[in-house]
Design an enzyme around this catalytic site. Structure first.
Site, mmCIF file in Angstrom:
data_model
loop_
_atom_site.group_PDB
_atom_site.id
_atom_site.type_symbol
_atom_site.label_atom_id
_atom_site.label_comp_id
_atom_site.label_asym_id
_atom_site.label_seq_id
_atom_site.Cartn_x
_atom_site.Cartn_y
_atom_site.Cartn_z
ATOM 1 C CG ASP A 94 -0.329 -0.187 2.920
ATOM 2 O OD1 ASP A 94 0.991 -0.269 2.787
ATOM 3 O OD2 ASP A 94 -0.855 -0.111 3.400
ATOM 4 C CG ASP A 159 1.355 1.842 9.286
ATOM 5 O OD1 ASP A 159 1.992 2.173 8.042
ATOM 6 O OD2 ASP A 159 1.006 2.647 9.607
ATOM 7 N NE ARG A 441 1.786 9.924 12.701
ATOM 8 C CZ ARG A 441 2.283 8.914 12.579
ATOM 9 N NH1 ARG A 441 3.021 8.336 11.944
ATOM 10 N NH2 ARG A 441 2.565 8.003 13.874
ATOM 11 C CB SER A 636 6.175 6.831 10.546
ATOM 12 O OG SER A 636 5.042 7.499 9.968
ATOM 13 N NE ARG A 638 8.802 6.953 7.876
ATOM 14 C CZ ARG A 638 8.689 7.891 7.834
ATOM 15 N NH1 ARG A 638 9.110 9.328 7.599
ATOM 16 N NH2 ARG A 638 6.712 7.910 7.067
#
Length: 746
Positions: A94, A159, A441, A636, A638
């Site tokens: 996605d 995520d 966000r 995030s 990440r």
């Protein structure tokens, strides 16, 4: 179960048994969050349990990974040497689809540009037993809600918006890829025992007020770090007035207040949604264990926030931070006061936060009113369906046509502009402008990489109304528009069915089930690829204190994971650690000169980009630290924001406070995330300092470390640094990373 479920659902009997064991030990009523979390303890009889202090060892039920984070997660799993995942796991494509001209063209381009990555993920999934949702299937969190979330499940996802699943009474927690590897490897997963913030909802939603307004209000109350270390648990009589997907919207944006996750109690809204999405068998069992899926009477929360939904007004938050909350009725005046552009250049609806059938229906009801009066959007307008199932259903039921007719462009079933995957052409870089989104966000440059874009977050209904009006200075509850015939009219409040009356149209089948035996599947990673790179293990700790570390950069103010490891065009390198490390901290503000990506190389005396200076230090055998401010690493999940500093020679990140996921990610990669015992010590550190971190030879939980700061003028300061390492995490540090430690224990 849904037609795509590759595994069975949780053992409610086992969870019930674990809850009983813990309840006898603690001898008090439990919150819903505690029931689900403690119901998944590896050792419910022996686990030390104290909110906000102890580390819990948990057994999650499943793992979900989006394609940008799945690359590194699967590369790490490959490095572990294990043959197959131990729990049901899925990959969702996605993140790598750029929004530009429309769904079909953008999707085709993404498949061509990302062919190598999609092939890697599909074959790695087949080899190691991981389900693969192809590009176009939809956004990970919507797919999870439609297929994998259900009351009582403990799911971790790579995520930060994984908590979306709390709308179905699930505990869904965002993590880094290394945490996902632990769970996929069958190792108990560690989580600091969360505190529990209760949000009591009274009254009921109506009119223009939407579920999004609940979390926008909560964000304004708790701020971007108010939920750190806590689960936000919603309860009270107002809960039943919120749709299941509305509850998911509220839980999704809990990430914006730093919460571990958010959750709602099991109710009839969830039951109906599960039945509509093919999981009636689970809801039937959940009914039997209903008491385990709601809080106990008399349970205590660490903090309580009360919101009367009947009095709640539509909100809009921003710009530049998701916790600056304003009633829509006041935003025009606020914009004029602060010189924010009033013209709405683009309105964007959809994303993982607000792309349900109900969201699209309510937006379409306003679009239909405008069309009936001869009006179209004055602003550009984009629509992002959350999943292929949502896309197919809104096409069948006419919502998509109405949204197109009013001026909207339907984008691919993907994240798109929400995460910076937006090839925006309507303004020049640096041009001051306003956009309004239904996303989660709105950090500087997040959506379009333009630091001058003022992004505001609100409900899809308010976005649609403002896109039609073309201005921020429009309150649809009170203000009038002029119809094509010159008459004044006011919008009627939006309406929309919670679920389609004719059931969902599943659309195209976009799921690849892993074969029962994948050992013969070949996973290709070319040594010459610039998109994928097999991992080399990080070095073990030397066994000595860290001496004469350079200060790479002293960061000023907000530093999110977007600042540390930007997304957008950099997403294409998420599977190549060396290439993506060229974006390390390029968005952080250097306190020395208020510049971005401009720091002094203390070895050469010249100024350069942050990654370039870090590489120069590493090449010359010089290790370094980063110094930062409050809530460092918010945003995030990440893990590249932790991998990159480690790869380029960093040893420690020293800040006033950390966001939860980033702190854990740093520990997993063998870094030292440390906090000033006295936050004022931040001011003592100068860009040309050398720093030694001492006390590592006696590194134990709860005992602070010491930093000796050697200034360029010959003077010194000694400061104390706190840490939150437990014994297991100290072993990660000594081994060089959690992955190294996993290999040692095999």
């Amino acid at each position: 179960m849904s037609r795509f479920e590759p595994g069975s659902f949780i053992n409610y009997e086992k969870m019930h048994e674990n809850i009983g064991i813990v309840q006898k030990r603690l001898n008090r009523p439990l919150t819903l969050s505690e029931k689900i979390v403690y119901g998944h303890l590896d050792d419910p009889a022996g686990q030390d349990i104290e909110r906000g202090r102890t580390y819990l060892r948990l057994r999650p039920d499943r793992v979900a990974m989006q394609d940008a984070t799945a690359q590194m997660a699967m590369l790490q799993f490959i490095s572990s040497g294990l043959p197959r995942v131990a729990v049901p796991s899925t990959i969702h494509c996605d993140h790598l689809i750029e929004a530009q001209v429309g769904a079909d063209e953008d999707m085709q381009k993404a498949k061509e540009v990302n062919h190598e990555v999609y092939n890697f993920l599909a074959t790695a999934g087949a080899k190691y037993g991981v389900g693969f949702w192809k590009p176009g299937s939809g956004i990970i969190h919507q797919i999870i809600l439609e297929n994998y979330a259900y009351p009582g499940v403990l799911l971790i996802g790579t995520d930060s918006h994984t908590p979306n699943g709390g709308g179905l009474g699930a505990i869904c927690i965002g993590v880094g890829g290394a945490d996902a590897v632990d769970v996929m490897a069958g190792i108990p997963w560690e989580l600091k025992c969360p505190k529990v913030i209760g949000v009591k909802l009274t009254g009921s939603l109506s009119g223009w007020t939407s579920p999004k307004d609940v979390i926008l209000k909560v964000a304004g109350i708790l701020t971007v770090k108010g939920g750190t270390g806590a689960i936000v648990e919603y309860y009270g009589p107002g809960v039943d007035s919120i749709s299941c997907t509305g509850m998911a919207t509220i839980c999704n944006m809990g990430a914006e207040i730093g919460a571990t996750t958010s959750v709602f109690p099991y109710n009839h809204r969830m039951k109906t949604y599960m039945e509509k999405t093919g999981r009636g068998d689970i809801s039937a069992v959940a009914d039997e264990f209903h008491k385990d899926l709601v809080p106990d009477a008399g349970c205590e929360y660490d903090q309580v926030v009360e919101i009367n939904l009947s009095e709640l007004k539509p909100h809009i938050n921003g710009p530049f931070t998701p916790d600056w909350a304003h009633p829509v009725s006041e935003i025009g005046a606020m914009a004029q006061k602060h010189d924010w552009p009033l013209e709405v250049k683009v309105g964007l609806i959809g994303s993982c936060t607000n792309s349900s059938y109900e969201d699209m229906g309510r937006a379409a009801s306003l679009a239909k009113q405008a069309l009936d009066k001869g009006l179209k959007c004055k602003s550009e307008f984009t629509v992002t369906p959350g999943s292929e199932q949502i896309r197919a259903t809104i096409e069948r039921d006419g919502y998509a046509k109405i949204l197109r007719d009013v001026g909207g462009m339907v984008l691919a079933n993907a994240c798109g502009p929400c995460i910076g995957q937006w090839n925006r052409k309507d303004v020049k870089m640096g041009e001051k402008n306003t956009i309004v989104t239904s996303y989660n966000r709105n950090f500087t440059g997040r959506n379009d990489a333009n630091p001058a874009t003022h992004a505001f977050v609100t409900s899809p209904e308010i976005v649609t109304a403002m896109a039609i009006a073309g201005t921020l200075n429009f309150n649809p509850e009170t203000d009038y528009l002029t119809a094509a015939n010159g008459e004044k009219f006011k919008f009627e409040p939006p309406t929309g069915d919670e679920l389609p009356s004719r059931d969902f149209d599943p659309g195209q089948d976009t799921y690849q089930h892993p074969p029962s035996e994948g050992s013969t599947v070949k996973v290709d990673v070319s040594p010459s690829s610039n998109r994928l790179q097999l991992l080399e293990p990080f070095n073990r700790w030397s066994g000595r204190d860290l001496e004469d570390l350079r200060v790479l950069i002293k960061v000023k103010g907000k530093c999110t994971t977007d600042h540390i490891s930007a997304a957008g065009p950099w997403l294409k390198f998420r599977g190549h650690l060396d290439n993506i490390s060229n974006n390390m901290l390029i968005g952080a503000i250097n306190i020395e000169n208020n510049g971005v990506n401009k720091i002094k190389n203390q070895l050469s005396g010249e100024y350069g980009g942050v990654p370039d200076v870090a590489r120069h230090y590493k090449a010359n055998g010089v290790s370094w630290v980063v110094v930062g401010d409050e809530n460092y690493g918010e945003g995030s999940s990440r893990e590249h924001a932790a991998l990159e500093p480690r790869h380029l020679g960093g040893c420690a990140i020293i800040v006033k406070s950390f966001a939860r996921i980033h702190e854990t990610n740093l520990k997993k990669q063998g870094m030292l995330p440390l906090t000033f015992m006295n936050p004022l010590d931040y001011d003592k550190i100068r860009p040309d300092d050398k720093m030694s971190i001492t006390g590592l030879e006696s590194f134990v939980p709860g005992k602070p470390l010491t930093a000796v700061i050697k200034h360029g003028d010959g003077s010194q300061d000694s400061i104390s640094l706190n840490h939150t390492f437990n014994e297991t995490q100290i072993e990660w540090f000594k081994a060089g990373s959690a992955l190294n430690r996993m290999k040692e224990l095999q």
